[in-house]
Motif scaffolding. Structure first.
Motif, PDB file in Angstrom:
ATOM      1  N   PRO A  78       0.808  -1.230   0.000  1.00 10.50           N
ATOM      2  CA  PRO A  78       0.000   0.000   0.000  1.00 10.50           C
ATOM      3  C   PRO A  78       0.837   1.275   0.000  1.00 10.50           C
ATOM      4  N   ILE A  79       1.954   1.264   0.726  1.00  9.67           N
ATOM      5  CA  ILE A  79       2.800   2.457   0.816  1.00  9.67           C
ATOM      6  C   ILE A  79       3.286   2.883  -0.564  1.00  9.67           C
ATOM      7  N   ARG A  80       3.573   1.888  -1.411  1.00  6.65           N
ATOM      8  CA  ARG A  80       4.065   2.195  -2.757  1.00  6.65           C
ATOM      9  C   ARG A  80       3.010   2.970  -3.549  1.00  6.65           C
ATOM     10  N   TYR A  81       1.751   2.561  -3.377  1.00  8.27           N
ATOM     11  CA  TYR A  81       0.673   3.276  -4.070  1.00  8.27           C
ATOM     12  C   TYR A  81       0.434   4.649  -3.458  1.00  8.27           C
ATOM     13  N   ILE A  82       0.390   4.724  -2.123  1.00  7.47           N
ATOM     14  CA  ILE A  82       0.080   5.974  -1.430  1.00  7.47           C
ATOM     15  C   ILE A  82       1.036   7.091  -1.841  1.00  7.47           C
ATOM     16  N   PHE A  83       2.316   6.765  -1.999  1.00  7.84           N
ATOM     17  CA  PHE A  83       3.311   7.781  -2.334  1.00  7.84           C
ATOM     18  C   PHE A  83       3.678   7.794  -3.814  1.00  7.84           C
ATOM     19  N   SER A  84       2.903   7.102  -4.620  1.00  2.00           N
ATOM     20  CA  SER A  84       3.123   7.142  -6.065  1.00  2.00           C
ATOM     21  C   SER A  84       2.491   8.409  -6.640  1.00  2.00           C
ATOM     22  N   PHE A  85       2.771   8.698  -7.890  1.00  5.01           N
ATOM     23  CA  PHE A  85       2.225   9.898  -8.532  1.00  5.01           C
ATOM     24  C   PHE A  85       0.709   9.887  -8.490  1.00  5.01           C
ATOM     25  N   TYR A  86       0.096   8.804  -8.966  1.00  4.71           N
ATOM     26  CA  TYR A  86      -1.365   8.720  -8.980  1.00  4.71           C
ATOM     27  C   TYR A  86      -1.931   8.636  -7.571  1.00  4.71           C
ATOM     28  N   GLY A  87      -1.205   7.999  -6.663  1.00 10.25           N
ATOM     29  CA  GLY A  87      -1.683   7.892  -5.290  1.00 10.25           C
ATOM     30  C   GLY A  87      -1.810   9.251  -4.624  1.00 10.25           C
ATOM     31  N   ILE A  88      -0.821  10.114  -4.846  1.00 13.86           N
ATOM     32  CA  ILE A  88      -0.858  11.462  -4.273  1.00 13.86           C
ATOM     33  C   ILE A  88      -1.991  12.277  -4.892  1.00 13.86           C
ATOM     34  N   ILE A  89      -2.164  12.141  -6.206  1.00 12.89           N
ATOM     35  CA  ILE A  89      -3.250  12.862  -6.889  1.00 12.89           C
ATOM     36  C   ILE A  89      -4.609  12.395  -6.364  1.00 12.89           C
ATOM     37  N   ASP A  90      -4.765  11.082  -6.210  1.00 14.67           N
ATOM     38  CA  ASP A  90      -6.033  10.546  -5.697  1.00 14.67           C
ATOM     39  C   ASP A  90      -6.331  11.083  -4.303  1.00 14.67           C
ATOM     40  N   PHE A  91      -5.293  11.189  -3.475  1.00 16.24           N
ATOM     41  CA  PHE A  91      -5.478  11.693  -2.114  1.00 16.24           C
ATOM     42  C   PHE A  91      -5.846  13.173  -2.121  1.00 16.24           C
ATOM     43  N   LEU A  92      -5.113  13.966  -2.918  1.00 15.47           N
ATOM     44  CA  LEU A  92      -5.367  15.401  -2.971  1.00 15.47           C
ATOM     45  C   LEU A  92      -6.737  15.720  -3.549  1.00 15.47           C
ATOM     46  N   THR A 106     -11.963  26.031   0.882  1.00 20.45           N
ATOM     47  CA  THR A 106     -10.959  25.107   0.360  1.00 20.45           C
ATOM     48  C   THR A 106     -11.566  24.031  -0.520  1.00 20.45           C
ATOM     49  N   HIS A 107     -12.902  23.905  -0.537  1.00 21.77           N
ATOM     50  CA  HIS A 107     -13.526  22.886  -1.363  1.00 21.77           C
ATOM     51  C   HIS A 107     -13.272  23.147  -2.847  1.00 21.77           C
ATOM     52  N   ALA A 108     -12.887  24.389  -3.185  1.00 24.52           N
ATOM     53  CA  ALA A 108     -12.593  24.714  -4.581  1.00 24.52           C
ATOM     54  C   ALA A 108     -11.393  23.924  -5.093  1.00 24.52           C
ATOM     55  N   LEU A 109     -10.576  23.427  -4.151  1.00 22.58           N
ATOM     56  CA  LEU A 109      -9.421  22.621  -4.541  1.00 22.58           C
ATOM     57  C   LEU A 109      -9.843  21.291  -5.150  1.00 22.58           C
ATOM     58  N   ILE A 110     -11.138  21.005  -5.109  1.00 19.57           N
ATOM     59  CA  ILE A 110     -11.656  19.789  -5.734  1.00 19.57           C
ATOM     60  C   ILE A 110     -11.329  19.786  -7.220  1.00 19.57           C
ATOM     61  N   ALA A 111     -11.091  20.977  -7.766  1.00 17.08           N
ATOM     62  CA  ALA A 111     -10.729  21.080  -9.182  1.00 17.08           C
ATOM     63  C   ALA A 111      -9.454  20.302  -9.486  1.00 17.08           C
ATOM     64  N   LEU A 112      -8.685  19.962  -8.428  1.00 11.57           N
ATOM     65  CA  LEU A 112      -7.487  19.139  -8.620  1.00 11.57           C
ATOM     66  C   LEU A 112      -7.831  17.772  -9.201  1.00 11.57           C
ATOM     67  N   ARG A 113      -9.112  17.404  -9.097  1.00 14.43           N
ATOM     68  CA  ARG A 113      -9.525  16.116  -9.647  1.00 14.43           C
ATOM     69  C   ARG A 113      -9.325  16.048 -11.159  1.00 14.43           C
ATOM     70  N   ALA A 114      -9.144  17.200 -11.773  1.00 11.05           N
ATOM     71  CA  ALA A 114      -8.891  17.213 -13.220  1.00 11.05           C
ATOM     72  C   ALA A 114      -7.622  16.435 -13.544  1.00 11.05           C
ATOM     73  N   LEU A 115      -6.673  16.416 -12.585  1.00  9.70           N
ATOM     74  CA  LEU A 115      -5.433  15.674 -12.808  1.00  9.70           C
ATOM     75  C   LEU A 115      -5.681  14.181 -12.925  1.00  9.70           C
ATOM     76  N   ARG A 116      -6.784  13.722 -12.353  1.00 12.66           N
ATOM     77  CA  ARG A 116      -7.090  12.294 -12.422  1.00 12.66           C
ATOM     78  C   ARG A 116      -7.478  11.877 -13.837  1.00 12.66           C
ATOM     79  N   LEU A 117      -7.790  12.854 -14.673  1.00  8.38           N
ATOM     80  CA  LEU A 117      -8.130  12.541 -16.058  1.00  8.38           C
ATOM     81  C   LEU A 117      -6.924  12.016 -16.822  1.00  8.38           C
ATOM     82  N   LEU A 118      -5.728  12.116 -16.220  1.00  4.94           N
ATOM     83  CA  LEU A 118      -4.539  11.556 -16.853  1.00  4.94           C
ATOM     84  C   LEU A 118      -4.667  10.049 -17.033  1.00  4.94           C
TER      85      LEU A 118
END
Length: 284
Positions: A78-92, A106-118
């Motif tokens: 799990p640690i490998r996923y949590i600190f992976s690129f996609y893992g950090i994006i999923d958390f944020l 701060t809920h406006a930061l939800i726009a960070l979910r756009a990065l998940r479209l990668l």
């Protein structure tokens, strides 16, 4: 196949019907959440539909939370996923709504979910073509010294022209100080032209014309530098392979199978073991 392996197959792989359905639903949810945040930023719309928007955001946030937990428990490390690129994006992309309970806005930061479209690169099997992006990155890296010299020259030119415009136009025409005049010069040189400051004297307008013409030439310089390096990068890759050899490698069929141990993707079709860690890919 155990439940963890089955869950891993659905979440991390897009070659199976269940995996494709999961990823399509995920992308739709990501797009929906981004649209909701945008609509909420419109005061008139938020006033009328605030309750609906808030409930919808919480539903999507809870779904993403469950998905994040599922991703953690379905991998061996799990640690490998949590600190992976996609893992950090999923958390944020999951925590902003929870933080908004404590810190308003701060809920406006939800726009960070756009990065998940990668993840669309994996779903549409475009990962094999990401080599072109590596060539571009290498070209920019190889050009950094030339670009740095170019930018330094532009900065010097902006200071000189800005100072001249300050002396020619003066405070009565909006050029109240040298820094503001340099700002105007940079805006003009980059062809942005906000229009908040404009020369009024004939000499100032003549100088502004020269700066505008120089701006078009300046735009072409970094483009030419990067293009030259990109051409070199595409002729020979990092391992010294020829174009023909690269084309042969690109024809190899890759899939979205993800290793449960190291999370490495883009394995060849029919591969039974991960090419990175050697862990078995297929579960009986």
């Amino acid at each position: 196949m155990g439940w963890r392996e089955k869950l891993h197959e659905i979440i991390y792989e897009a070659d199976t019907p269940a995996g494709k359905l999961f990823d399509i639903i995920l992308l739709i949810a990501i797009l929906a959440s981004i649209v909701l945040v945008m609509l909420e930023s419109i005061n008139s719309f938020d006033t009328k539909y605030h309750t609906f928007l808030n409930i919808s955001e919480w539903i999507i946030t809870i779904l993403f939370t469950l998905e994040y937990i599922a991703r953690i428990i379905s991998v061996k490390k799990p640690i490998r996923y949590i600190f992976s690129f996609y893992g950090i994006i999923d958390f944020l992309s999951t925590v902003p709504k929870y933080i908004s309970l404590i810190l308003a806005g701060t809920h406006a930061l939800i726009a960070l979910r756009a990065l998940r479209l990668l993840r669309v690169f994996r779903i549409l099997k475009l990962a094999r073509y990401l080599g072109a992006s590596n060539h571009l990155a290498n070209a920019i890296k190889a050009s950094r010294a030339k670009i740095a010299v170019f930018l330094f020259a532009v900065l010097i030119a902006s200071v000189i022209f800005g100072t001249i415009m300050y002396m020619v136009e003066g405070e009565e025409n909006g050029f109240t100080n040298i820094p503001k005049s340099v700002y105007w010069c940079i805006v003009t040189l980059t062809t942005v032209g906000f229009g908040d400051i404009a020369p009024a004297t004939p000499l100032g307008q003549f100088i502004a014309t020269i700066i505008m013409i120089l701006g078009y030439g300046i735009i072409a310089v970094p483009t030419g530098i990067v293009s030259a390096e990109y051409t070199k990068a595409t002729n020979t890759d990092d391992n010294g392979l020829s174009d023909e050899e690269i084309n042969i490698l690109e024809e190899v069929h890759l899939n979205t199978q993800c290793c449960a141990n190291c999370l490495e993707e883009t394995h060849r079709d029919g591969a039974e073991y991960c090419f990175k860690c050697g862990c078995k890919l297929h579960h009986d």
